[in-house]
Write a protein that holds these residues in place. Structure first.
Motif, mmCIF file in Angstrom:
data_model
loop_
_atom_site.group_PDB
_atom_site.id
_atom_site.type_symbol
_atom_site.label_atom_id
_atom_site.label_comp_id
_atom_site.label_asym_id
_atom_site.label_seq_id
_atom_site.Cartn_x
_atom_site.Cartn_y
_atom_site.Cartn_z
ATOM 1 N N UNK A 179 0.755 -1.532 -0.059
ATOM 2 C CA UNK A 179 -0.059 -0.154 0.178
ATOM 3 C C UNK A 179 0.892 1.231 0.004
ATOM 4 N N UNK A 180 2.098 1.165 0.368
ATOM 5 C CA UNK A 180 2.873 2.387 0.393
ATOM 6 C C UNK A 180 3.310 2.908 -0.821
ATOM 7 N N UNK A 181 2.978 4.175 -1.073
ATOM 8 C CA UNK A 181 3.381 4.746 -2.231
ATOM 9 C C UNK A 181 4.571 6.067 -1.807
ATOM 10 N N UNK A 182 5.768 5.477 -2.443
ATOM 11 C CA UNK A 182 6.865 6.223 -2.303
ATOM 12 C C UNK A 182 6.950 7.446 -3.039
ATOM 13 N N UNK A 183 6.699 8.746 -2.186
ATOM 14 C CA UNK A 183 6.804 10.052 -2.807
ATOM 15 C C UNK A 183 8.052 10.808 -2.158
#
Length: 357
Positions: A281-285
């Protein structure tokens, strides 16, 4: 009907059937159509007084407005012209001010007929309705911006909004913490998920949107320098957007105190744990202070956590933005030069820093 013929370029004056007098000056031809300007009055002398400056402008080659568009129609064109050149939130503020305040009051007035008294009546009505003087001043400024464009488009020869003074804005008492209170709050931040954000705010004076837009690539923990390159803002039409700093002064580098570096290192470790827990689920921004899945955190959402921290600390309640004011007040009190403080805060002028603090 009495008619008074005049020489070429002088215009003509005559009495209408209804008893009013009319003066007409020829403005030549444009796009195959003859252009004329008419003025009216109760006497021939009154009409002559109105024609005299028009004749002078014509002889000088200055534009004479013959457009019959209303203020409302012009403002539609103005908004369309500035939409691509200003920030999303700025445009939304312009649009809201125009539609909510200016158009309902003076929208039906012909643009060329809009006078200082109309603008004054607009401001007086808004003050009487209970709007804060600062909001009313903002209405006047938006109208000023728009009418400046009307002058550039040669639709008007003067900016009537600039001829009217805005209301006096009462100075609001600033609420800040003392150095001891700020230190106590920092102690309460230890181990908190957003503790490093509050520490950073109190040690640097960064704005809420700047804190939420900060990326790890903007911070060098080895040299202790953070660079402000953008701000995260909530907009009505586009949602959350990253925006460039308003001015070159707002794009700045700030030295980080050892306490901030330590807080950020601890925060990075906790974020690594959060990232593992979030899994796919992690979206690396690359954000330092994202949501639990790495996406941008709405700056407005900080208020809930900040309120909890205020209760935990048992300190006098001040706004989240007042952490910025606390930083500046403590710094100036410790002898930091106003120019240095102005640069750290990202103010466009030192005079702004001195005026606020």
């Amino acid at each position: 009907m009495k008619t008074k013929r005049r020489g070429q370029n002088e215009g003509s004056i005559f009495e209408r059937k209804d008893g009013r007098w009319c003066g007409i000056i020829s403005l030549g031809w444009r796009d195959g159509k003859r252009r004329r300007k008419a003025v009216y009055g109760s006497t021939a002398a009154e009409v002559q007084d109105k024609l005299t400056p028009l004749k002078s402008k014509k002889l000088s080659g200055l534009p004479i407005e013959t457009d019959r568009r209303t203020v409302a129609r012009f403002l539609v064109d103005w908004l369309a012209s500035v939409k691509s050149s200003v920030r999303v939130r700025t445009f939304e503020a312009y649009e809201s001010t125009v539609n909510k305040h200016i158009v309902p009051q003076v929208g039906r007035v012909k643009l060329e007929k809009l006078g200082p008294q109309d603008v004054q009546a607009l401001l007086d009505a808004k003050l009487a309705s209970g709007l804060h003087p600062r909001t009313v001043t903002g209405i006047r400024l938006v109208l000023c911006y728009a009418l400046n464009q009307a002058m550039r488009w040669e639709l008007l020869s003067r900016n009537v909004a600039a001829l009217v003074k805005g209301p006096k804005i009462p100075r609001r008492e600033m609420k800040v913490w003392t150095e001891d209170q700020a230190r106590k709050f920092i102690e309460c931040c230890d181990g908190e998920s957003l503790g490093a954000l509050y520490v950073l705010a109190l040690y640097t004076g960064l704005r809420r949107g700047e804190l939420c837009a900060l990326r790890w690539s903007d911070v060098d923990l080895d040299t202790g320098v953070a660079t402000v390159r953008r701000s995260l803002q909530r907009t009505r039409t586009a949602g959350l957007v990253f925006e460039e700093p308003k001015t070159e002064k707002a794009r700045r580098s700030i030295n980080l105190a050892p306490a901030v570096i330590s807080a950020l290192r601890a925060h990075r470790k906790r974020q690594a744990e959060t990232r593992l827990a979030a899994g796919s689920l992690w979206q690396d921004k690359g954000l330092i202070f994202p949501t639990g899945i790495g996406t941008p955190m709405d700056p407005r959402a900080l208020g809930i956590d900040y309120d909890r921290m205020i209760e935990k600390s048992k300190l006098p309640r001040i706004r989240l933005h007042d952490l910025r004011h606390t930083f500046a007040t403590i710094g100036l009190g410790q002898g930091v030069h106003p120019k240095v403080m102005s640069d750290m805060l990202g103010h466009s002028k030192v005079s702004l820093t001195l005026d606020v603090y």
